[in-house]
Design a protein around this motif. Structure first.
Motif, short mmCIF file in Angstrom:
data_model
loop_
_atom_site.label_atom_id
_atom_site.label_comp_id
_atom_site.label_asym_id
_atom_site.label_seq_id
_atom_site.Cartn_x
_atom_site.Cartn_y
_atom_site.Cartn_z
N SER A 193 0.83 -1.21 0.00
CA SER A 193 0.00 0.00 0.00
C SER A 193 0.86 1.25 0.00
CB SER A 193 -0.93 -0.01 1.21
OG SER A 193 -1.81 -1.10 1.15
N TRP A 194 1.97 1.21 0.72
CA TRP A 194 2.85 2.39 0.79
C TRP A 194 3.44 2.68 -0.59
CZ3 TRP A 194 7.50 4.40 -0.28
CH2 TRP A 194 7.91 5.55 0.41
N PHE A 195 3.93 1.64 -1.27
CA PHE A 195 4.59 1.85 -2.56
C PHE A 195 3.59 2.25 -3.66
CE2 PHE A 195 8.00 -1.03 -0.87
CZ PHE A 195 9.04 -0.14 -1.01
N GLY A 196 2.51 1.51 -3.76
CA GLY A 196 1.61 1.70 -4.89
C GLY A 196 2.09 0.89 -6.07
N PRO A 197 1.20 0.57 -7.02
CA PRO A 197 1.56 -0.35 -8.12
C PRO A 197 2.67 0.15 -9.02
CG PRO A 197 -0.60 0.68 -8.48
CD PRO A 197 -0.20 1.01 -7.08
N ASP A 198 2.70 1.46 -9.30
CA ASP A 198 3.71 1.98 -10.21
C ASP A 198 5.11 1.86 -9.63
OD1 ASP A 198 4.31 3.34 -12.72
OD2 ASP A 198 4.91 5.02 -11.45
N GLU A 199 5.27 2.25 -8.36
CA GLU A 199 6.58 2.19 -7.72
C GLU A 199 7.00 0.74 -7.48
OE1 GLU A 199 8.92 4.68 -4.23
OE2 GLU A 199 6.81 5.00 -4.62
N LEU A 200 6.05 -0.11 -7.17
CA LEU A 200 6.37 -1.53 -7.00
C LEU A 200 6.98 -2.10 -8.28
CD1 LEU A 200 3.36 -3.04 -5.00
CD2 LEU A 200 5.76 -3.14 -4.35
N LYS A 201 6.42 -1.72 -9.40
CA LYS A 201 6.89 -2.28 -10.67
C LYS A 201 8.23 -1.70 -11.08
CE LYS A 201 5.59 -2.80 -15.55
NZ LYS A 201 4.55 -2.52 -16.58
N HIS A 202 8.38 -0.38 -11.04
CA HIS A 202 9.55 0.27 -11.62
C HIS A 202 10.71 0.42 -10.65
CE1 HIS A 202 6.36 1.70 -14.44
NE2 HIS A 202 7.30 1.38 -15.31
N VAL A 203 10.44 0.47 -9.35
CA VAL A 203 11.50 0.72 -8.38
C VAL A 203 11.86 -0.55 -7.61
CG1 VAL A 203 12.19 2.06 -6.37
CG2 VAL A 203 10.79 3.13 -8.15
N VAL A 204 10.84 -1.22 -7.07
CA VAL A 204 11.08 -2.41 -6.24
C VAL A 204 11.33 -3.63 -7.11
CG1 VAL A 204 10.14 -3.85 -4.39
CG2 VAL A 204 9.64 -1.40 -4.44
N GLY A 205 10.69 -3.70 -8.25
CA GLY A 205 10.86 -4.86 -9.13
C GLY A 205 9.74 -5.86 -9.03
N GLY A 206 8.65 -5.51 -8.32
CA GLY A 206 7.51 -6.41 -8.23
C GLY A 206 6.98 -6.53 -6.82
N GLU A 207 5.88 -7.23 -6.68
CA GLU A 207 5.19 -7.39 -5.40
C GLU A 207 5.54 -8.71 -4.73
OE1 GLU A 207 0.59 -8.36 -4.07
OE2 GLU A 207 0.93 -6.97 -5.73
N ARG A 208 6.07 -9.68 -5.46
CA ARG A 208 6.17 -11.04 -4.93
C ARG A 208 7.56 -11.42 -4.42
NH1 ARG A 208 3.67 -13.21 -10.53
NH2 ARG A 208 1.66 -12.16 -10.42
N TRP A 209 8.62 -11.07 -5.16
CA TRP A 209 9.93 -11.66 -4.90
C TRP A 209 10.41 -11.42 -3.48
CZ3 TRP A 209 14.04 -8.92 -3.20
CH2 TRP A 209 14.06 -7.55 -3.42
N TRP A 210 10.14 -10.24 -2.91
CA TRP A 210 10.64 -9.94 -1.57
C TRP A 210 9.81 -10.58 -0.47
CZ3 TRP A 210 6.88 -6.93 0.84
CH2 TRP A 210 6.01 -6.22 0.00
#
Length: 918
Positions: free
Chosen positions: A111-128
């Motif tokens: 929720s903090w990141f949001g979908p756009d930041e999850l995709k482009h900065v973190v690299g996704g929602e699942r791996w971590w």
């Protein structure tokens, strides 16, 4: 030689012997000269090395860390994550923070990141979210003398509780709780290396501590450690209901608890976060997430040498390299299959001249999040651009960036290059050069272990870049005068206390939606107590034998007690125990209070005049006497400051004084000498760290980059053969992983990627999956865990960092993670748990790090190592092989027996001999 107790002793003993004799010669010369003046260097631990300017204690620690840099990261991790028995005087109860708490923490981060930041900065929602263990290792810690005689609740006496479980119940009456997050550069250290320090905090604060053994990089890089610390908060903050009430929903963790849930839910106002180095930065980052998401905040936080700027953009990073325990070139390591990601230098080198101008190409290394204009510019570009120097790039940014409309000033060439109010800033891994006429350098290797180079300027990686550090609970921040992180710590402390005077860099606000909102929303100053310790290096409390460290422990304990004992209104008005007037909680008995007052006045005069060690009484220990003396000094200094201000301010301050002390003080700033006595810090305009422009904070700069490069090139030459061997081993391991996955699919492995809607669109109770709805395993001896969301085979479409073992197939730890996910603890995306093939079981029996029937040991960055002695691995080989085939035979026999019974029963029914209900 790997990092072991023996190798550490061999490496450090010559340093100890050299120090002993050199210190003896120095003392003898002083004695012969008739010099009677007392000095700090009279103590062997403060013995000063002439060439390096380090005290001997620094050298001892530096020798150990230097040993770590000459070995692989896995070796250092394994040594520092080895289970160490607790001392007899402490009650230490290991627990596991369950997957349900981890999932709730993940939902908060998503929720903090949001979908756009999850995709482009973190690299996704699942791996971590992928992990090897079934939770996070943690410990409850306190003094045995603080335990209640027996578990308070009679209902639990009938249970067969272990001693450690019973001790958790016997701690429940201790209201003060320290959530401790250990340090270690985000990649080493554990609850074992820090246990004795944590015990000391619990003892002095007369409470208990909860220590969390978070996953570590590079196997589990950012934001994995952050999720685990948030999970610890979830574990403590769960509910205000008692564990023995059954009125809460049945899917709540407290209703069906493992040992870790035996503690009562804790009021956040009774909790203080504490941590050192990387752990302190994780505490600060966690506070900002809790604040941003509107969740409960603790009563306060103790931050000991927090590492808050991973870009190394402050001057002390270079200036203090000779007086700190941090290695000269940073945390390098002997090459292994795990690290570095690029075992050999990339073509052209690890650091090169940049090959692009702003705006950078989509997906180029110097942008985390390419904008639409960047993508369009790349499409329209038909030939390679002419590379401009840094000054031309900055000027070009003014015309090409249409969204900001900022005016700009171009700083002159100097060692402190400033980029003021720029619409374009050199994002990592572009390097900010001292000379604007230079073409910028560009990093092509990962420079920090915790996060990719592109992620270093993210505010959850480097919290000094937060849009605002206001609206946080009171902070007690400690730094060493000689540590490389000193400037960033001092700057962060002042940013929290004065959010209006130390704004965030404009590039951070421009690119981070949430950071811009935070800068506008959280403007209330955070109350901060900052102390900088003379002669000390990184994490002054490690040197617990020094007088100043003893004072630090006492001061931290008093802060914890004050923060947890005061109500919210009192704490908001006065979070500083030194400025609080109440009956002393430090005196052993009321009878000695009058004597204490006399001693305090005597000690104060001594402290203000000359270095004289306070003389404690039998009733008043040394650290308490020193703390009381310093308390008087602080109170007097604050009163003098208030009296020196204008008449209006003085009148306001006098009206704010009451029987409970001085109120409404925003910040207390002190220096602490080597004897533990405090003095006021110099004015802000005389502190160099506070003169740095916000636009220069959080940018990778030339000198630290070139120093790291010199070290990495030295390591590349030194360990070239080992790097080539590691490359060959990686290829073999990839083949092994492919074979394992192929064999598992032949045995029936099937899995589907979960197609749940985003967290923002899910019902509030979707974070945990009901066990009844979880698919049951068809074959095999493993289990599909209802709370385990993802496995390493569920990462299609994600881009985990290159070091993360969740996305790798070329390290032993990655293969262990895959095997555990397939055959032992599968996520809910798997539809069955297959049997392991006989050939794979035989191979596992010959591998000392594997097992044919049990789950392999997981990464040493996550799972503790327990030492044991096995004379010959061959003995285990035959034992495990016999066990495997015996178990396989017994399973076949059991299945055959069931088939025989069914066949007989079916025949009897067909002949009418027995009825179907028989």
């Amino acid at each position: 030689m790997p990092v072991t107790t023996v190798s550490a002793a061999v490496h450090i003993t010559p340093v100890v012997v050299k120090t002993f004799f050199e210190h003896g010669r120095t003392k003898a010369k002083k004695f012969k000269a008739g010099d009677q003046e007392e000095e700090a260097t009279d103590d062997i631990f403060f013995h000063q090395y002439r060439m390096a300017g380090r005290m001997s204690a620094d050298v001892f620690f530096l020798a150990f860390i230097d040993l770590g840099t000459k070995n692989t990261i896995e070796s250092l991790q394994g040594f520092t994550n080895t289970h160490v028995p607790s001392p007899y005087w402490a009650a230490v109860s290991p627990v596991s923070i369950p997957l349900s708490s981890c999932n709730k923490a993940a939902d908060t981060l998503i929720s903090w990141f949001g979908p756009d930041e999850l995709k482009h900065v973190v690299g996704g929602e699942r791996w971590w979210q992928v992990r090897g263990l079934d939770g996070v290792d943690a410990e409850w810690i306190t003094q045995k003398e603080y335990l209640s005689p027996e578990p308070i609740t009679p209902d639990l006496r009938t249970r067969n509780l272990s001693t450690t479980d019973a001790d958790i119940l016997r701690m429940n009456h201790l209201e003060r709780v320290i959530l401790y997050v250990h340090g270690g550069g985000y990649f080493w250290g554990s609850i074992n290396t820090h246990r004795y320090q944590i015990i000391r905090y619990a003892r002095k604060s007369k409470g208990r501590a909860f220590a969390v053994n978070y996953r570590k990089a590079p196997q589990y890089p950012w934001p994995c450690p952050l999720q685990d610390v948030l999970a610890a908060c979830e574990h403590l903050f769960i509910s205000r209901c008692s564990v023995y009430q059954l009125s809460i929903p049945a899917d709540m963790y407290l209703i069906n608890p493992p040992a870790s849930a035996l503690h009562n839910p804790i009021d956040p106002s009774k909790i203080v976060f504490a941590g050192d180095s990387a752990g302190a930065a994780l505490c600060l980052t966690t506070l900002t997430i809790l604040r941003d998401m509107g969740l409960s905040l603790p009563a306060g936080a103790v931050l000991i040498s927090p590492w808050v700027d991973l870009t190394h953009s402050f001057p002390s990073v270079m200036a203090n390299s000779e007086t700190d325990i941090i290695p000269e070139y940073g945390f390098l390591a002997k090459p292994s299959t795990l690290w570095p990601v690029d075992l050999l230098p990339p073509a052209g080198g690890r650091v090169t001249r940049t090959t692009s101008n702003p705006p950078p190409a989509p997906g180029h290394v110097d942008t985390l999040k390419p904008t639409a204009s960047h993508i369009e510019a790349e499409k329209n570009e038909t030939e390679s651009p002419e590379i401009k120097n840094q000054g031309e790039m900055l000027a070009q940014g003014q015309t090409e960036e249409k969204t900001g409309g900022h005016s700009r000033k171009q700083a002159s060439s100097s060692s402190q290059t400033v980029v003021e109010d720029e619409s374009w800033e050199p994002k990592p891994p572009k390097v900010l050069m001292n000379d604007h006429a230079s073409i910028p350098l560009e990093l092509h290797s990962q420079i920090q272990i915790y996060a990719t180079t592109e992620q270093l300027c993210h505010p959850l990686v480097s919290p000094v870049l937060q849009g605002s550090l206001g609206n946080l609970p009171p902070l007690y921040i400690i730094a060493g005068e000689g540590e490389v992180l000193r400037d960033e710590i001092v700057y962060t402390a002042h940013r929290a206390a004065h959010p209006d005077q130390y704004p965030a860099r404009k590039g951070v606000l421009r690119e981070g939606r949430r950071q811009k909102e935070n800068a506008e929303k959280f403007t209330t100053p955070t109350k901060v107590h900052l102390q900088v310790f003379d002669g000390m290096c990184h994490v002054p409390t490690v040197f617990s034998f020094t007088e100043s460290a003893k004072y630090a422990y006492r001061s931290i304990a008093e802060f914890i007690k004050h923060a947890t004992d005061s109500d919210s209104e009192q704490l908001q008005q006065n979070p500083f125990p030194e400025l609080h007037r109440r009956p002393s909680a430090l005196s052993v008995s009321p009878d000695v209070e009058a004597q204490d007052r006399t001693e305090r006045s005597t000690i104060v005069s001594r402290l203000q005049d000359k270095v004289v060690k306070p003389a404690p009484t039998p009733e008043t220990p040394e650290d308490i006497a020193l703390y009381k003396a310093n308390e008087e000094v602080v109170m007097q200094a604050v009163e003098d400051h208030l009296n020196a201000t204008s008449t209006q301010v003085a009148n306001e301050s006098s009206s704010s004084k009451s029987s409970v002390g001085i109120k409404n003080i925003r910040m207390v700033r002190e220096r602490v000498d080597i004897h533990g006595r405090v003095r006021s810090m110099e004015p802000r305009d005389q502190i160099s760290a506070l003169q740095i422009e916000p636009s220069a904070v959080g940018l990778i700069k030339e000198e630290p980059t070139l120093r790291w490069l010199r070290g990495q090139e030295k390591w590349d030459r030194m360990f070239k053969k080992q790097a080539k061997k590691a490359m060959k081993r990686r290829r073999k391991l990839e083949t092994k992983a492919e074979r394992m996955i192929k064999n598992a699919k032949e045995q029936g492995l099937a899995f589907t990627v979960d197609q749940r809607p985003p967290v923002s669109q899910r019902p509030s109770n979707i974070s945990t999956v009901s066990k009844a709805s979880a698919p049951s395993p068809v074959t095999g001896e493993g289990d599909i865990q209802a709370e385990r969301r993802w496995g390493p085979l569920d990462l299609a479409g994600e881009t985990p960092p290159p070091s993360a073992i969740a996305g790798r197939r070329d390290t032993p730890e990655a293969i262990a993670l895959i095997k555990k996910s397939i055959y032992h603890t599968a996520p809910v995306t798997h539809t069955m748990v297959p049997h392991i093939k006989a050939i794979d079981a035989i191979r596992a029996a010959f591998d000392p790090h594997d097992h044919p029937t049990k789950a392999p040991k997981q990464s040493v960055s996550e799972q503790q190592t327990y030492t044991h002695i096995i004379p010959f691995h061959g003995l285990r080989i035959w034992d495990t092989l016999v066990g495997y085939f015996a178990r396989k035979t017994s399973n076949k026999a059991a299945r055959g027996g069931k088939h025989a019974v069914a066949a007989i029963k079916g025949t009897g029914e067909s002949l009418g001999i027995i009825s179907p209900d028989t």
